[in-house]
Design a protein around this motif. Structure first.
Motif, mmCIF file in Angstrom:
data_model
loop_
_atom_site.group_PDB
_atom_site.id
_atom_site.type_symbol
_atom_site.label_atom_id
_atom_site.label_comp_id
_atom_site.label_asym_id
_atom_site.label_seq_id
_atom_site.Cartn_x
_atom_site.Cartn_y
_atom_site.Cartn_z
ATOM 1 N N GLY A 12 0.818 -1.210 0.000
ATOM 2 C CA GLY A 12 0.000 0.000 0.000
ATOM 3 C C GLY A 12 0.851 1.259 0.000
ATOM 4 N N VAL A 15 2.454 2.333 -3.286
ATOM 5 C CA VAL A 15 1.571 3.057 -4.206
ATOM 6 C C VAL A 15 1.221 4.436 -3.625
ATOM 7 N N GLY A 16 1.027 4.515 -2.329
ATOM 8 C CA GLY A 16 0.620 5.768 -1.692
ATOM 9 C C GLY A 16 1.674 6.855 -1.740
ATOM 10 N N THR A 19 2.001 8.394 -5.178
ATOM 11 C CA THR A 19 0.760 9.119 -5.444
ATOM 12 C C THR A 19 0.809 10.481 -4.759
ATOM 13 N N MET A 67 -4.974 -0.703 2.375
ATOM 14 C CA MET A 67 -5.383 0.620 1.904
ATOM 15 C C MET A 67 -5.330 1.691 3.001
ATOM 16 N N PHE A 71 -1.585 2.484 2.114
ATOM 17 C CA PHE A 71 -1.800 3.538 1.116
ATOM 18 C C PHE A 71 -2.061 4.896 1.761
#
Length: 120
Positions: A12, A15-16, A19, A67, A71
């Motif tokens: 997570g 990707v976080g 981002t 998540m 994330f």
């Protein structure tokens, strides 16, 4: 803590964090650079998403771990919020620093509550 939990958080976060960087970069290019709009934006989005995830899937600990902890934990950045508030004050933009210190926690709590409400 199991290896699976660590892997979910790491996945997570993998990707976080990028981002957060991309949203910050994109936001700062479009709005006035004196205020930390990128950090403000990711913290609001992350708070709303976390509120939604916890309300909707609190029984699915794997999804919340991936998540929510992974994330959203990497997407939001309250250390940057603190540093940017300090930098604004040091640079003489005390009104913007004060606005950031007051608005960020209030708007993020409201966003988390909205996310929770949408998730229930």
């Amino acid at each position: 803590m199991s290896q699976a939990t660590v892997a979910l958080v790491a996945l997570g976060a993998a990707v976080g964090a990028p981002t957060r960087w991309y949203v910050d970069l994109w936001t700062q290019r479009r709005w006035a650079p004196i205020f930390p709009w990128g950090t403000f934006t990711v913290n609001i989005i992350g708070s709303a998403l976390l509120g939604y995830l916890v309300a909707r899937w609190s029984r699915d600990s794997s999804l919340v771990t991936l998540m929510g902890v992974g994330f959203c934990g990497a997407l939001t950045t309250f250390s940057s919020f603190a540093w940017e508030s300090h930098r604004l004050a040091e640079d003489g933009a005390k009104a913007f620093a004060s606005l950031n210190v007051v608005a960020t926690p209030l708007v993020c709590c409201a966003s988390a509550a909205l996310g929770w409400w949408l998730g229930t």
